[in-house]
Design a protein around this motif. Structure first.
Motif, PDB file in Angstrom:
ATOM      1  N   HIS A  56      17.678  56.544  64.291  1.00  0.00           N
ATOM      2  CA  HIS A  56      18.790  56.029  63.493  1.00  0.00           C
ATOM      3  C   HIS A  56      19.666  57.139  62.927  1.00  0.00           C
ATOM      4  O   HIS A  56      20.494  56.882  62.050  1.00  0.00           O
ATOM      5  CB  HIS A  56      18.254  55.164  62.349  1.00  0.00           C
ATOM      6  CG  HIS A  56      17.510  53.951  62.811  1.00  0.00           C
ATOM      7  ND1 HIS A  56      16.150  53.920  62.960  1.00  0.00           N
ATOM      8  CD2 HIS A  56      17.942  52.717  63.187  1.00  0.00           C
ATOM      9  CE1 HIS A  56      15.772  52.732  63.389  1.00  0.00           C
ATOM     10  NE2 HIS A  56      16.843  51.978  63.531  1.00  0.00           N
ATOM     11  N   ALA A  57      19.490  58.351  63.404  1.00  0.00           N
ATOM     12  CA  ALA A  57      20.220  59.481  62.838  1.00  0.00           C
ATOM     13  C   ALA A  57      21.729  59.333  63.031  1.00  0.00           C
ATOM     14  O   ALA A  57      22.509  59.475  62.083  1.00  0.00           O
ATOM     15  CB  ALA A  57      19.728  60.794  63.449  1.00  0.00           C
ATOM     16  N   GLU A  58      22.155  59.045  64.253  1.00  0.00           N
ATOM     17  CA  GLU A  58      23.595  58.921  64.511  1.00  0.00           C
ATOM     18  C   GLU A  58      24.185  57.732  63.764  1.00  0.00           C
ATOM     19  O   GLU A  58      25.309  57.787  63.257  1.00  0.00           O
ATOM     20  CB  GLU A  58      23.853  58.794  66.015  1.00  0.00           C
ATOM     21  CG  GLU A  58      23.634  60.086  66.781  1.00  0.00           C
ATOM     22  CD  GLU A  58      24.488  61.228  66.234  1.00  0.00           C
ATOM     23  OE1 GLU A  58      25.685  61.004  65.935  1.00  0.00           O
ATOM     24  OE2 GLU A  58      23.957  62.347  66.092  1.00  0.00           O
ATOM     25  N   MET A  59      23.428  56.656  63.710  1.00  0.00           N
ATOM     26  CA  MET A  59      23.873  55.476  62.977  1.00  0.00           C
ATOM     27  C   MET A  59      24.063  55.806  61.497  1.00  0.00           C
ATOM     28  O   MET A  59      25.069  55.421  60.877  1.00  0.00           O
ATOM     29  CB  MET A  59      22.845  54.349  63.125  1.00  0.00           C
ATOM     30  CG  MET A  59      23.190  53.062  62.393  1.00  0.00           C
ATOM     31  SD  MET A  59      21.825  51.867  62.464  1.00  0.00           S
ATOM     32  CE  MET A  59      21.724  51.627  64.233  1.00  0.00           C
ATOM     33  N   ALA A  60      23.117  56.544  60.923  1.00  0.00           N
ATOM     34  CA  ALA A  60      23.220  56.912  59.508  1.00  0.00           C
ATOM     35  C   ALA A  60      24.384  57.872  59.281  1.00  0.00           C
ATOM     36  O   ALA A  60      25.109  57.749  58.281  1.00  0.00           O
ATOM     37  CB  ALA A  60      21.912  57.546  59.037  1.00  0.00           C
ATOM     38  N   ARG A  61      24.571  58.805  60.186  1.00  0.00           N
ATOM     39  CA  ARG A  61      25.678  59.764  60.050  1.00  0.00           C
ATOM     40  C   ARG A  61      27.019  59.023  60.025  1.00  0.00           C
ATOM     41  O   ARG A  61      27.911  59.340  59.234  1.00  0.00           O
ATOM     42  CB  ARG A  61      25.655  60.771  61.196  1.00  0.00           C
ATOM     43  CG  ARG A  61      26.737  61.850  61.088  1.00  0.00           C
ATOM     44  CD  ARG A  61      26.710  62.819  62.257  1.00  0.00           C
ATOM     45  NE  ARG A  61      25.579  63.729  62.174  1.00  0.00           N
ATOM     46  CZ  ARG A  61      24.527  63.712  62.963  1.00  0.00           C
ATOM     47  NH1 ARG A  61      24.430  62.775  63.912  1.00  0.00           N
ATOM     48  NH2 ARG A  61      23.552  64.577  62.828  1.00  0.00           N
ATOM     49  N   HIS A  62      27.160  58.028  60.893  1.00  0.00           N
ATOM     50  CA  HIS A  62      28.387  57.238  60.936  1.00  0.00           C
ATOM     51  C   HIS A  62      28.524  56.366  59.696  1.00  0.00           C
ATOM     52  O   HIS A  62      29.599  56.308  59.084  1.00  0.00           O
ATOM     53  CB  HIS A  62      28.392  56.378  62.201  1.00  0.00           C
ATOM     54  CG  HIS A  62      29.591  55.497  62.326  1.00  0.00           C
ATOM     55  ND1 HIS A  62      30.807  55.939  62.776  1.00  0.00           N
ATOM     56  CD2 HIS A  62      29.767  54.172  62.039  1.00  0.00           C
ATOM     57  CE1 HIS A  62      31.679  54.953  62.785  1.00  0.00           C
ATOM     58  NE2 HIS A  62      31.077  53.864  62.330  1.00  0.00           N
ATOM     59  N   TYR A  63      27.450  55.702  59.315  1.00  0.00           N
ATOM     60  CA  TYR A  63      27.456  54.774  58.183  1.00  0.00           C
ATOM     61  C   TYR A  63      27.848  55.474  56.891  1.00  0.00           C
ATOM     62  O   TYR A  63      28.667  54.967  56.116  1.00  0.00           O
ATOM     63  CB  TYR A  63      26.064  54.159  58.063  1.00  0.00           C
ATOM     64  CG  TYR A  63      25.862  53.141  56.958  1.00  0.00           C
ATOM     65  CD1 TYR A  63      26.332  51.835  57.083  1.00  0.00           C
ATOM     66  CD2 TYR A  63      25.148  53.472  55.809  1.00  0.00           C
ATOM     67  CE1 TYR A  63      26.108  50.893  56.089  1.00  0.00           C
ATOM     68  CE2 TYR A  63      24.914  52.537  54.812  1.00  0.00           C
ATOM     69  CZ  TYR A  63      25.402  51.239  54.957  1.00  0.00           C
ATOM     70  OH  TYR A  63      25.183  50.311  53.966  1.00  0.00           O
ATOM     71  N   PHE A  64      27.296  56.643  56.682  1.00  0.00           N
ATOM     72  CA  PHE A  64      27.569  57.380  55.448  1.00  0.00           C
ATOM     73  C   PHE A  64      28.814  58.268  55.547  1.00  0.00           C
ATOM     74  O   PHE A  64      29.098  59.045  54.630  1.00  0.00           O
ATOM     75  CB  PHE A  64      26.356  58.216  55.049  1.00  0.00           C
ATOM     76  CG  PHE A  64      25.181  57.396  54.601  1.00  0.00           C
ATOM     77  CD1 PHE A  64      25.266  56.585  53.479  1.00  0.00           C
ATOM     78  CD2 PHE A  64      23.990  57.414  55.316  1.00  0.00           C
ATOM     79  CE1 PHE A  64      24.189  55.824  53.058  1.00  0.00           C
ATOM     80  CE2 PHE A  64      22.898  56.651  54.907  1.00  0.00           C
ATOM     81  CZ  PHE A  64      23.002  55.854  53.778  1.00  0.00           C
ATOM     82  N   ALA A  65      29.552  58.121  56.645  1.00  0.00           N
ATOM     83  CA  ALA A  65      30.839  58.812  56.815  1.00  0.00           C
ATOM     84  C   ALA A  65      30.726  60.316  56.580  1.00  0.00           C
ATOM     85  O   ALA A  65      31.564  60.925  55.914  1.00  0.00           O
ATOM     86  CB  ALA A  65      31.897  58.206  55.890  1.00  0.00           C
ATOM     87  N   LEU A  66      29.703  60.929  57.168  1.00  0.00           N
ATOM     88  CA  LEU A  66      29.509  62.357  56.975  1.00  0.00           C
ATOM     89  C   LEU A  66      30.571  63.188  57.696  1.00  0.00           C
ATOM     90  O   LEU A  66      30.665  64.399  57.469  1.00  0.00           O
ATOM     91  CB  LEU A  66      28.107  62.761  57.461  1.00  0.00           C
ATOM     92  CG  LEU A  66      26.945  62.101  56.700  1.00  0.00           C
ATOM     93  CD1 LEU A  66      25.604  62.599  57.227  1.00  0.00           C
ATOM     94  CD2 LEU A  66      27.052  62.350  55.201  1.00  0.00           C
ATOM     95  N   ASP A  67      31.374  62.530  58.524  1.00  0.00           N
ATOM     96  CA  ASP A  67      32.468  63.231  59.216  1.00  0.00           C
ATOM     97  C   ASP A  67      33.763  63.216  58.410  1.00  0.00           C
ATOM     98  O   ASP A  67      34.725  63.903  58.778  1.00  0.00           O
ATOM     99  CB  ASP A  67      32.711  62.598  60.583  1.00  0.00           C
ATOM    100  CG  ASP A  67      33.035  61.113  60.488  1.00  0.00           C
ATOM    101  OD1 ASP A  67      32.401  60.416  59.674  1.00  0.00           O
ATOM    102  OD2 ASP A  67      33.911  60.639  61.228  1.00  0.00           O
ATOM    103  N   HIS A  68      33.823  62.464  57.321  1.00  0.00           N
ATOM    104  CA  HIS A  68      35.041  62.471  56.509  1.00  0.00           C
ATOM    105  C   HIS A  68      35.257  63.863  55.917  1.00  0.00           C
ATOM    106  O   HIS A  68      34.321  64.449  55.354  1.00  0.00           O
ATOM    107  CB  HIS A  68      34.946  61.452  55.370  1.00  0.00           C
ATOM    108  CG  HIS A  68      35.226  60.047  55.796  1.00  0.00           C
ATOM    109  ND1 HIS A  68      35.115  58.967  54.934  1.00  0.00           N
ATOM    110  CD2 HIS A  68      35.624  59.531  56.984  1.00  0.00           C
ATOM    111  CE1 HIS A  68      35.426  57.857  55.580  1.00  0.00           C
ATOM    112  NE2 HIS A  68      35.737  58.172  56.824  1.00  0.00           N
TER     113      HIS A  68
END
Length: 322
Positions: A56-68
Motif C-alpha cells: 500500500h506504499a504507493e497508494m498511501a503516498r498518493h492519498y497523503f499527497a506527498l508529491d504536493h
C-alpha cells in the motif's frame, strides 16, 4: 505483517488526519488504522518516514499527497500576521486526496455537525453498511485486541438500495433523505462523479450544488478534498469567524458572498491549503482555550468544596489574642 517505508518530508501525519478532512482514522499503538478506498491500511510516522503495510506504499503516498510542493504552496500564502501564524502552526499539514463518493457522502452528513459527531456518523455508516477488512498486526507489534479490523465506507450502490429509515439509524436526521437521494443519482449514473473531473471549477461547483444536500460550502469541500481543486476555499462557521474578526473587523455587515469573492482573490491558487491552515489553527486554539477554562473552573469548584479552616483566635507578635 512487515511495513514498507516511504520518505515523507514536510509532513505531519497526526495533524493531517486530525485536521477535519477525514473522519474515520483511529489511533492505534504508534500509528493509525483506517481505509484508503476499500483497502485496509496501517500507517505510522517516524521522523520524516512513513511506515505502511506492504502493498500500500504507493497508494498511501498518493492519498497523503506527498508529491504536493508544500514549501512552494506555503510560500504563496499572503504575508499577513494571521496567515503567517496559521502557516507556522500547521507545518506539515497536507490536503488528502480522498475517494470522490466517500468524500461527497461524508460531507453531506457533516452539515451543521461538529467533528466528533461526524466521526460518529461515519463509524455508524461503516459498521451498518460497509464491509469488514482485517489488518494483520506488524511484526514489531501495534494492535490492541480487535483494533486490527476496519470497516470500509459503504459503496454507493449499497446506500442507494437502502431506505431513509435505515439511514436514520446512523444518527443522520434530515441528512438521511439527502444522502439517499444523492446515492441514487450517483448509482444510476445521472451524477457522473468521475466524469466531472474534466469540468472547470465553475461547472464542477454547479454540478455538485445540484445534488441533494450540497450547498456552496460542501461543494467546495468536495472540490478541494476529492477533486484536488486547490483553489477551492470552503467557508464554514470557523472560517467565516476568522475572516470577519481578522480581516474585516470594522465591517460588521459584510455579506458572506463578499467574503467568498475576497477569499478567492486574496488567497490565490492554493487557497484551499490556506483555508485548511486557518481552519485547523482556529479550531485548535479555541479548543486549547476551552480546556484551560475548564481546568480553571475545576480548580475553583474544588477550592469551594474544601472546608474552611477555623482558628480559635489570631496571633499578634507571637501571642494568641482572644
Amino acid at each position: 505483517m512487515k511495513l514498507a517505508q516511504i520518505a515523507a518530508p514536510d509532513f505531519d501525519l497526526a495533524m493531517t488526519l486530525g485536521s477535519g478532512q477525514v473522519f474515520h482514522w483511529e489511533k492505534v499503538g504508534n500509528g493509525f488504522v483506517g481505509t484508503i478506498g476499500e483497502q485496509p491500511v496501517y500507517v505510522e510516522q517516524r521522523a520524516e518516514t512513513l511506515r505502511v503495510n506492504r502493498g500500500h506504499a504507493e497508494m498511501a503516498r498518493h492519498y497523503f499527497a506527498l508529491d504536493h510542493p508544500l514549501a512552494e504552496i506555503c510560500a504563496s500564502f499572503p504575508n499577513d500576521p494571521i496567515m503567517i501564524t496559521a502557516r507556522n502552526f500547521c507545518r506539515g499539514l497536507r490536503i488528502i486526496r480522498q475517494p470522490k463518493w466517500e468524500c461527497l457522502a461524508t460531507f453531506i452528513t457533516s452539515s451543521m455537525k461538529q467533528i466528533a459527531h461526524i466521526r460518529q456518523i461515519s463509524k455508524a455508516l461503516r459498521e451498518r453498511f460497509g464491509e469488514m477488512r482485517r489488518i494483520d498486526p506488524p511484526i514489531d507489534g501495534f494492535a490492541v485486541a480487535n483494533k486490527d479490523v476496519v470497516q470500509t465506507f459503504p459503496r454507493v450502490q449499497r446506500l442507494a438500495a437502502t431506505s431513509e429509515k435505515e439511514l436514520r439509524k446512523c444518527a443522520l436526521g434530515y441528512r438521511a433523505k439527502n444522502l439517499l437521494a444523492t446515492a441514487q443519482l450517483v448509482s444510476s449514473g445521472a451524477a457522473d462523479l468521475e466524469g466531472w473531473s474534466a469540468l472547470t471549477d465553475i461547472d464542477l461547483r454547479e454540478e455538485l450544488c445540484d445534488l441533494p444536500g450540497v450547498g456552496t460550502k460542501i461543494a467546495n469541500c468536495v472540490m478541494l478534498f476529492a477533486y484536488e481543486r486547490l483553489r477551492a476555499f470552503p467557508i464554514d462557521v470557523w472560517i467565516e469567524r476568522v475572516l470577519r474578526q481578522q480581516y474585516f473587523p470594522r465591517n460588521k455587515k459584510i455579506a458572506t458572498e463578499q467574503l467568498r469573492t475576497f477569499s478567492e482573490n486574496y488567497f490565490g491558487e492554493y487557497g484551499g491549503y490556506a483555508q485548511q491552515y486557518l481552519f485547523h489553527h482556529a479550531r485548535m486554539i479555541k479548543n486549547t482555550k476551552s480546556m484551560a477554562a475548564r481546568r480553571r473552573q475545576k480548580v475553583r469548584r474544588e477550592a469551594l468544596r474544601r472546608p474552611c479552616s477555623s482558628q480559635a483566635g489570631q496571633f499578634v507578635s507571637g501571642h494568641r489574642v482572644g
